[in-house]
Design an enzyme around this catalytic site. Structure first.
Site, PDB file in Angstrom:
ATOM      1  N   ASP A 109       0.844  -1.186   0.000  1.00 18.14           N
ATOM      2  CA  ASP A 109       0.000   0.000   0.000  1.00 18.14           C
ATOM      3  C   ASP A 109       0.884   1.242   0.000  1.00 18.14           C
ATOM      4  O   ASP A 109       1.775   1.381   0.839  1.00 18.14           O
ATOM      5  CB  ASP A 109      -0.915   0.007   1.228  1.00 18.14           C
ATOM      6  CG  ASP A 109      -2.065   0.997   1.087  1.00 18.14           C
ATOM      7  OD1 ASP A 109      -2.497   1.239  -0.045  1.00 18.14           O
ATOM      8  OD2 ASP A 109      -2.531   1.511   2.110  1.00 18.14           O
ATOM      9  N   HIS A 116      -3.718  14.079   0.341  1.00 20.38           N
ATOM     10  CA  HIS A 116      -3.926  13.242   1.521  1.00 20.38           C
ATOM     11  C   HIS A 116      -2.734  13.334   2.475  1.00 20.38           C
ATOM     12  O   HIS A 116      -2.902  13.529   3.685  1.00 20.38           O
ATOM     13  CB  HIS A 116      -4.138  11.791   1.097  1.00 20.38           C
ATOM     14  CG  HIS A 116      -4.196  10.827   2.232  1.00 20.38           C
ATOM     15  ND1 HIS A 116      -5.206  10.828   3.173  1.00 20.38           N
ATOM     16  CD2 HIS A 116      -3.356   9.815   2.595  1.00 20.38           C
ATOM     17  CE1 HIS A 116      -5.003   9.864   4.061  1.00 20.38           C
ATOM     18  NE2 HIS A 116      -3.873   9.236   3.734  1.00 20.38           N
ATOM     19  N   GLU A 181     -10.249   4.160   3.696  1.00 17.66           N
ATOM     20  CA  GLU A 181      -9.330   4.806   2.766  1.00 17.66           C
ATOM     21  C   GLU A 181      -9.749   4.406   1.363  1.00 17.66           C
ATOM     22  O   GLU A 181      -9.645   3.229   0.983  1.00 17.66           O
ATOM     23  CB  GLU A 181      -7.878   4.412   3.040  1.00 17.66           C
ATOM     24  CG  GLU A 181      -7.353   4.982   4.349  1.00 17.66           C
ATOM     25  CD  GLU A 181      -5.865   4.838   4.528  1.00 17.66           C
ATOM     26  OE1 GLU A 181      -5.300   5.582   5.344  1.00 17.66           O
ATOM     27  OE2 GLU A 181      -5.262   3.976   3.853  1.00 17.66           O
ATOM     28  N   GLU A 183      -9.185   3.946  -2.298  1.00 21.05           N
ATOM     29  CA  GLU A 183      -7.942   3.759  -3.034  1.00 21.05           C
ATOM     30  C   GLU A 183      -8.196   3.063  -4.367  1.00 21.05           C
ATOM     31  O   GLU A 183      -9.268   2.504  -4.615  1.00 21.05           O
ATOM     32  CB  GLU A 183      -6.956   2.920  -2.216  1.00 21.05           C
ATOM     33  CG  GLU A 183      -6.693   3.455  -0.816  1.00 21.05           C
ATOM     34  CD  GLU A 183      -5.536   2.759  -0.124  1.00 21.05           C
ATOM     35  OE1 GLU A 183      -4.789   2.011  -0.812  1.00 21.05           O
ATOM     36  OE2 GLU A 183      -5.376   2.939   1.096  1.00 21.05           O
ATOM     37  N   ASP A 215      -9.026   0.413   2.134  1.00 23.46           N
ATOM     38  CA  ASP A 215      -8.072  -0.068   3.138  1.00 23.46           C
ATOM     39  C   ASP A 215      -8.534   0.444   4.503  1.00 23.46           C
ATOM     40  O   ASP A 215      -8.126   1.511   4.966  1.00 23.46           O
ATOM     41  CB  ASP A 215      -6.673   0.434   2.805  1.00 23.46           C
ATOM     42  CG  ASP A 215      -5.597  -0.325   3.563  1.00 23.46           C
ATOM     43  OD1 ASP A 215      -5.778  -1.534   3.766  1.00 23.46           O
ATOM     44  OD2 ASP A 215      -4.590   0.286   3.941  1.00 23.46           O
ATOM     45  N   ARG A 219      -7.668   4.244  13.380  1.00 20.56           N
ATOM     46  CA  ARG A 219      -6.741   5.362  13.557  1.00 20.56           C
ATOM     47  C   ARG A 219      -6.147   5.442  14.956  1.00 20.56           C
ATOM     48  O   ARG A 219      -4.985   5.851  15.121  1.00 20.56           O
ATOM     49  CB  ARG A 219      -7.458   6.673  13.218  1.00 20.56           C
ATOM     50  CG  ARG A 219      -7.941   6.766  11.792  1.00 20.56           C
ATOM     51  CD  ARG A 219      -6.824   6.686  10.780  1.00 20.56           C
ATOM     52  NE  ARG A 219      -7.328   6.930   9.426  1.00 20.56           N
ATOM     53  CZ  ARG A 219      -6.592   6.806   8.331  1.00 20.56           C
ATOM     54  NH1 ARG A 219      -5.325   6.440   8.445  1.00 20.56           N
ATOM     55  NH2 ARG A 219      -7.112   7.043   7.148  1.00 20.56           N
ATOM     56  N   GLN A 222      -3.583   2.635  15.142  1.00 24.92           N
ATOM     57  CA  GLN A 222      -2.480   3.022  14.260  1.00 24.92           C
ATOM     58  C   GLN A 222      -1.622   4.122  14.879  1.00 24.92           C
ATOM     59  O   GLN A 222      -0.391   4.068  14.838  1.00 24.92           O
ATOM     60  CB  GLN A 222      -3.043   3.494  12.915  1.00 24.92           C
ATOM     61  CG  GLN A 222      -1.986   3.951  11.918  1.00 24.92           C
ATOM     62  CD  GLN A 222      -2.614   4.511  10.644  1.00 24.92           C
ATOM     63  OE1 GLN A 222      -3.826   4.537  10.488  1.00 24.92           O
ATOM     64  NE2 GLN A 222      -1.781   4.969   9.729  1.00 24.92           N
ATOM     65  N   LYS A 235      -4.019  -1.572  10.477  1.00 30.31           N
ATOM     66  CA  LYS A 235      -4.303  -1.706   9.050  1.00 30.31           C
ATOM     67  C   LYS A 235      -4.541  -3.151   8.616  1.00 30.31           C
ATOM     68  O   LYS A 235      -5.198  -3.395   7.602  1.00 30.31           O
ATOM     69  CB  LYS A 235      -3.115  -1.174   8.241  1.00 30.31           C
ATOM     70  CG  LYS A 235      -2.889   0.311   8.363  1.00 30.31           C
ATOM     71  CD  LYS A 235      -3.812   1.066   7.422  1.00 30.31           C
ATOM     72  CE  LYS A 235      -3.364   2.498   7.269  1.00 30.31           C
ATOM     73  NZ  LYS A 235      -4.176   3.230   6.289  1.00 30.31           N
ATOM     74  N   THR A 239      -8.762  -5.417   4.304  1.00 29.41           N
ATOM     75  CA  THR A 239      -8.705  -4.548   3.129  1.00 29.41           C
ATOM     76  C   THR A 239      -9.715  -5.102   2.140  1.00 29.41           C
ATOM     77  O   THR A 239      -9.637  -6.276   1.770  1.00 29.41           O
ATOM     78  CB  THR A 239      -7.302  -4.542   2.490  1.00 29.41           C
ATOM     79  OG1 THR A 239      -6.353  -4.045   3.433  1.00 29.41           O
ATOM     80  CG2 THR A 239      -7.272  -3.692   1.232  1.00 29.41           C
ATOM     81  N   GLU A 340      -9.722  12.729   7.376  1.00 30.09           N
ATOM     82  CA  GLU A 340      -9.621  14.039   6.733  1.00 30.09           C
ATOM     83  C   GLU A 340     -10.984  14.732   6.669  1.00 30.09           C
ATOM     84  O   GLU A 340     -11.093  15.930   6.933  1.00 30.09           O
ATOM     85  CB  GLU A 340      -9.097  13.892   5.317  1.00 30.09           C
ATOM     86  CG  GLU A 340      -7.707  13.331   5.184  1.00 30.09           C
ATOM     87  CD  GLU A 340      -7.417  12.954   3.751  1.00 30.09           C
ATOM     88  OE1 GLU A 340      -6.998  13.823   2.972  1.00 30.09           O
ATOM     89  OE2 GLU A 340      -7.650  11.771   3.387  1.00 30.09           O
TER      90      GLU A 340
END
Length: 393
Positions: A109, A116, A181, A183, A215, A219, A222, A235, A239, A340
């Site tokens: 990844d 971002h 996420e 992607e 993904d 948070r 992480q 993570k 996925t 975000e």
């Protein structure tokens, strides 16, 4: 005499003959096998092309045959779908089961969106430069866990792990900041040997197509664990990947120049024409559209990511997956993660009349994307979706 039919595809369908994405499906009571989507139909390639390569539960054997074979099969398909097709080779997309289309040996990844990366830098390091010194010199990435890549529609159990507390001592429990996420994933077709480098000009000889990726990210887990070695439990729990892989050949009209790179990359990352893809993503949270991330603004190209991934001699195999990292744009409604979108939880998002920040149990997220197609119509990249279940005991 074999019964045949002609498949009529609606003018506004995102799955016309200029698309033809590949997947692995099982008809009612049948075994998994390779098919392509045309409109609301799935075509059984083993039956349609009389080729046993496609009577398999993954695309890997076909991918390993290389780009000349990929072109040959696509040309045959484009010809066949314009005429009569054996009825036995046609199945409704609503009546089949879908599975992960490839067996993934390795998953990488990346972190290729400058919007971002800048947003996260401002959130996590407000008193420092948003981008770390290496970011404009190489496509930053990490090795993910291929064993927890799951097909779209798979429920996601809320992960559990260590979380930072105000006292500085961690506690243990389900994540309170579960995120997405949005992607784009790139599926390797023809692999490379250990010690071999894949140059940017060789991208099309090795990468077969693309698939949407979510993904999922915890948070709080992480944020506590990732220094100094990077993402791990926050993570690796899941996925999600679309059930459909769109071949690069269907995206020729979607190629656009990169926005620009400064400073100029080192020689192994340079391209004659640096290109990205004009893809429009849409993120739906419990059915409500909350973001439209634009892939065209990505800083690092797909070819540069592959070149960097193999410059040290790392091998690749058919079915390997690498992803772009979160796709975001400069505007708030273009942010491809809820970290975000809610600005770290300080700016709640309106979802069905409620103020929300991170995912709650029962929430569902569906990500879709479209692109310009070769026949003047837009094509679809399918969807990647999943629903959040409570943490397991």
């Amino acid at each position: 005499m074999t019964d045949t039919l002609r498949i009529e595809v609606a003018e506004d369908s995102l799955f016309g003959p200029g698309n033809l994405p590949y997947g692995v499906f099982a008809p009612s009571g049948g075994d998994f096998r390779v098919g392509v989507r045309l409109g609301d139909a799935v075509l059984d390639l083993a039956a349609l092309l009389e080729d046993s390569t496609f009577a398999a539960p993954t695309l890997n054997a076909f991918l390993a045959q290389g780009p000349a074979r990929w072109r040959e099969v696509r040309d045959r398909l484009r010809e066949r779908v314009e005429g009569e097709i054996p009825t036995a080779a046609v199945h409704s997309v609503h009546s089949v089961r879908l599975r992960l289309p490839v067996e993934i040996g390795d998953y990488v990844d990346f972190y290729a969106s400058i919007d971002h990366a800048s947003n996260l830098g401002r959130l996590l390091r407000p008193d420092s430069e948003p981008l770390l010194p290496n970011w404009r010199h190489l496509p930053v990435g990490y090795h993910g866990r291929s064993g927890t890549v799951v097909v779209s529609g798979t429920d996601i159990a809320r992960p559990t792990g260590q979380r930072r507390t105000p006292s500085g001592t961690p506690d243990f429990g389900p994540t309170k900041r579960l995120d997405i996420e949005a992607e784009l994933g790139f599926v390797v077709g023809a692999g490379s040997e250990l010690g071999e480098r894949i140059g940017t000009a060789e991208f099309a000889e090795h990468v077969f197509g693309v698939a949407l990726i979510n993904d999922w990210s915890a948070r709080d887990i992480q944020g506590w664990e990732y220094q100094p070695l990077g993402p791990f439990l926050g993570k690796s729990f899941a996925t999600s990947m679309s059930a459909w892989i769109t071949p690069l050949a269907a995206l020729e009209q979607a190629r656009v120049p990169l926005p620009g790179q400064e400073p100029e990359p080192l020689p192994y990352l340079r391209e004659r024409e640096s290109w990205g893809l004009d893809l429009d993503l849409a993120v739906h949270w419990n059915g409500e559209l909350v973001a439209r991330p634009p892939y065209r603004r990505m800083y690092w190209s797909p070819a540069q990511m592959l070149a960097h991934m193999t410059v040290n001699g790392a091998s690749t195999r058919p079915g390997d997956l690498y992803a772009s990292g979160t796709i975001s744009g400069p505007e708030r409604d273009q942010r491809g993660s809820f970290m975000e979108l809610s600005w770290g939880g300080s700016e709640p998002v309106a979802v069905n009349g409620e103020k929300r920040t991170f995912l709650e149990d029962g929430d569902e997220v569906v990500i879709t994307a479209t692109a310009p197609g070769s026949d003047g119509r837009r094509i679809g990249l399918g969807e990647v979706g999943g629903r959040i279940l409570p943490a397991r005991n």
